[in-house]
Design a protein around this motif. Structure first.
Motif, PDB file in Angstrom:
ATOM      1  N   SER A  65       0.863  -1.182   0.000  1.00 57.12           N
ATOM      2  CA  SER A  65       0.000   0.000   0.000  1.00 57.12           C
ATOM      3  C   SER A  65       0.899   1.231   0.000  1.00 57.12           C
ATOM      4  O   SER A  65       1.908   1.270   0.708  1.00 57.12           O
ATOM      5  CB  SER A  65      -0.897   0.013   1.235  1.00 57.12           C
ATOM      6  N   VAL A  66       0.506   2.235  -0.797  1.00 56.57           N
ATOM      7  CA  VAL A  66       1.319   3.438  -0.949  1.00 56.57           C
ATOM      8  C   VAL A  66       0.412   4.665  -0.841  1.00 56.57           C
ATOM      9  O   VAL A  66      -0.714   4.664  -1.354  1.00 56.57           O
ATOM     10  CB  VAL A  66       2.033   3.447  -2.328  1.00 56.57           C
ATOM     11  N   GLU A  67       0.896   5.702  -0.189  1.00 63.79           N
ATOM     12  CA  GLU A  67       0.168   6.967  -0.156  1.00 63.79           C
ATOM     13  C   GLU A  67       0.471   7.756  -1.425  1.00 63.79           C
ATOM     14  O   GLU A  67       1.600   7.766  -1.914  1.00 63.79           O
ATOM     15  CB  GLU A  67       0.571   7.793   1.063  1.00 63.79           C
ATOM     16  N   PHE A  68      -0.556   8.430  -1.962  1.00 63.92           N
ATOM     17  CA  PHE A  68      -0.350   9.312  -3.106  1.00 63.92           C
ATOM     18  C   PHE A  68       0.376  10.568  -2.611  1.00 63.92           C
ATOM     19  O   PHE A  68      -0.167  11.332  -1.816  1.00 63.92           O
ATOM     20  CB  PHE A  68      -1.699   9.721  -3.711  1.00 63.92           C
ATOM     21  N   SER A 101      -5.602   5.425  -0.457  1.00 69.73           N
ATOM     22  CA  SER A 101      -4.323   4.788  -0.750  1.00 69.73           C
ATOM     23  C   SER A 101      -4.387   4.059  -2.074  1.00 69.73           C
ATOM     24  O   SER A 101      -5.467   3.840  -2.640  1.00 69.73           O
ATOM     25  CB  SER A 101      -3.931   3.804   0.365  1.00 69.73           C
ATOM     26  N   LEU A 102      -3.206   3.675  -2.545  1.00 69.97           N
ATOM     27  CA  LEU A 102      -3.076   2.801  -3.710  1.00 69.97           C
ATOM     28  C   LEU A 102      -2.686   1.422  -3.197  1.00 69.97           C
ATOM     29  O   LEU A 102      -1.694   1.282  -2.466  1.00 69.97           O
ATOM     30  CB  LEU A 102      -2.016   3.325  -4.673  1.00 69.97           C
ATOM     31  N   ASN A 134      -9.937   3.152  -1.903  1.00 70.04           N
ATOM     32  CA  ASN A 134      -8.629   2.739  -2.410  1.00 70.04           C
ATOM     33  C   ASN A 134      -8.671   2.583  -3.918  1.00 70.04           C
ATOM     34  O   ASN A 134      -9.646   2.051  -4.472  1.00 70.04           O
ATOM     35  CB  ASN A 134      -8.211   1.396  -1.798  1.00 70.04           C
ATOM     36  N   GLY A 161       3.374   0.354  -8.477  1.00 67.56           N
ATOM     37  CA  GLY A 161       2.530   1.059  -7.527  1.00 67.56           C
ATOM     38  C   GLY A 161       3.157   2.342  -7.032  1.00 67.56           C
ATOM     39  O   GLY A 161       2.488   3.387  -6.911  1.00 67.56           O
ATOM     40  N   ALA A 165       1.475   6.000  -7.825  1.00 66.94           N
ATOM     41  CA  ALA A 165       1.038   6.866  -6.722  1.00 66.94           C
ATOM     42  C   ALA A 165       1.645   8.253  -6.849  1.00 66.94           C
ATOM     43  O   ALA A 165       0.969   9.272  -6.622  1.00 66.94           O
ATOM     44  CB  ALA A 165       1.406   6.237  -5.388  1.00 66.94           C
ATOM     45  N   GLU A 166       2.913   8.304  -7.222  1.00 67.77           N
ATOM     46  CA  GLU A 166       3.580   9.599  -7.380  1.00 67.77           C
ATOM     47  C   GLU A 166       3.040  10.343  -8.606  1.00 67.77           C
ATOM     48  O   GLU A 166       2.827  11.560  -8.559  1.00 67.77           O
ATOM     49  CB  GLU A 166       5.085   9.379  -7.499  1.00 67.77           C
ATOM     50  N   TYR A 258       2.907   2.652   2.903  1.00 69.71           N
ATOM     51  CA  TYR A 258       1.955   3.661   3.382  1.00 69.71           C
ATOM     52  C   TYR A 258       2.199   3.955   4.859  1.00 69.71           C
ATOM     53  O   TYR A 258       2.232   5.118   5.290  1.00 69.71           O
ATOM     54  CB  TYR A 258       0.529   3.163   3.168  1.00 69.71           C
TER      55      TYR A 258
END
Length: 435
Positions: A65-68, A101-102, A134, A161, A165-166, A258
């Motif tokens: 999981s990754v934060e944008f 999140s992604l 998500n 991912g 996200a970036e 994340y």
């Protein structure tokens, strides 16, 4: 070091003609997003879906999981040394899409380090992702050498991912955030006398770094954590993307990317700085496979804490089993050095709760916080699946086994296999009750 996190509060995610943020809605151009994903030649097919809290949807096998987020000022990128050239994290301004999140999910192949998330049903609230919208990347790869291996690097999907996200967060680069969180922790010798008089506290983080083969461990500015010794770092670096989660460890005991970049324990210590404690910073330690390596790292981390003048410490362990030896040894050493220490980890007490919770025990470890039992047994109703539920039974997921999936699509599983469910970062929803 001063870091500004500019937040854009996202209520929902939708697909649209362009990738943009407006009025709490994140719109994603699916075609453009998939082009970013497929920049990697190993990605053979990919799709994007959106899931919401309460959807009767099961995701499996979940990789990360990754934060944008995008770096606006004062650095090279959201994940320096990984998705961008090596640069200093922890200063300047970063913009984030907050509250979403992604999630990166395999279309087929999983492994014991991959997990499961339920967006609805009785286990919705067992992870933080069940309570937020998500964007889900579902992808398959041509990394044939790993498909039937229990241990996978998942490199193509995890990196896709991170890039995506970036890329999506770039839509808010030039916008004014609705809220700005400021993290400004001066150098130790520049703090006022009132703060210096408070007890100094360090956060000792032990991310998963056990694999001697490269490509599986937590990355620190892109550098494999197994190749490191304990290091003193500024907490802002963690909140600004210096760590990327690895692809090792049973899933419920992992810390996702994340969580590394939104670490609630660091934020809690920050909130108490200058009030009840003098937050000295973070000692990034390691988890090691060999006894001599364990002893060396504990010794070095202890002397860093002493040199900083620490009177208290919070030690957080990513994982269990063999890493319990590093974890317990760290607690014992810090206590021996006169530093009051608490431990934060999950435990392995068996389905009946009657087994030894940690591989290594010591009377000095008398202040422990548990975030869950990896062996807790779940009976999970059937629901729509994104990915492939059979990966739970077929591919060595640590929470599943052959025969754990029923013909009607319901399944049984141990907590081991629920993605980052024990939230050792500090998000854990587990609680204790007297009966």
């Amino acid at each position: 070091m001063r870091l500004e996190i500019g937040k854009f509060k996202v209520r929902d995610i939708v697909f649209g003609d362009k990738t943009a943020y407006c009025g709490g809605i994140l719109s994603v151009n699916k075609e453009d997003a998939l082009k970013v994903v497929c920049e990697d030649k190993y990605i053979t097919e990919a799709d994007l879906k959106i899931v919401h809290p309460g959807d009767m949807v099961r995701l499996c096998p979940v990789k990360d999981s990754v934060e944008f987020r995008c770096k606006v000022d004062g650095g090279e990128g959201a994940y320096p040394g990984v998705t961008s050239p090596l640069g200093q994290a922890g200063m300047g301004r970063t913009h984030v899409l907050d509250g979403v999140s992604l999630l990166s999910v395999g279309k087929h192949w999983g492994g014991f380090q991959d997990g499961l998330i339920d967006m609805g049903g009785p286990y919705q609230h067992y992870t933080i992702w069940g309570d937020m919208p998500n964007l889900v990347l579902i992808a398959d790869t041509s990394e044939l050498d790993e498909q039937r291996e229990q241990q996978k690097k998942n490199h193509a999907i995890r990196w896709a991912g991170l890039r995506l996200a970036e890329h999506i967060a770039e839509c808010v680069r030039d916008m004014e955030p609705e809220e700005v969180d400021v993290y400004d922790l001066p150098a130790l010798n520049e703090r006022d006398e009132k703060t210096k008089a408070l007890p100094g506290v360090v956060y000792v983080l032990q991310p998963q770094t056990q694999m001697e083969a490269l490509g599986y461990n937590t990355l620190v500015y892109g550098w494999d954590g197994n190749r490191m010794l304990p290091t003193f770092m500024h907490p802002n670096e963690f909140l600004d993307g210096c760590l990327v989660s690895g692809s090792f460890m049973p899933s419920s005991s992992k810390i996702s990317t994340y969580e590394f970049s939104t670490n609630p324990m660091i934020k809690r210590l920050y909130a108490q700085h200058g009030k009840t404690i003098n937050f000295l910073g973070v000692i990034l330690s390691t988890l090691n496979p060999k006894m001599e390596e364990k002893a060396r790292c504990v010794q070095i981390a202890g002397q860093i804490a002493v040199a900083l003048g620490a009177k208290g410490a919070v030690v957080a362990e990513e994982g269990y089993g063999n890493p319990d030896v590093d974890y317990t040894a760290m607690l014992v050493e810090l206590e021996r050095l006169g530093i009051k220490t608490i431990g934060l980890s999950d435990e392995a007490t068996g389905r009946d709760g009657a087994s030894q919770p940690l591989v290594s025990m010591n009377p000095a470890t008398d202040a422990l916080v548990t975030t869950g039992n990896v062996s807790q047994f779940y009976e999970m109703p059937a629901m729509e699946v994104i990915g492939e539920l059979e990966a739970l039974a077929r591919d060595g997921n640590s929470g599943g086994w052959e025969g754990c999936i029923n013909p009607d699509g319901s399944c049984v599983m141990e907590n081991n296999g629920m993605f980052c469910a024990n939230h050792i970062s500090g998000y854990s929803r587990r609680s204790c009750a007297d009966f």
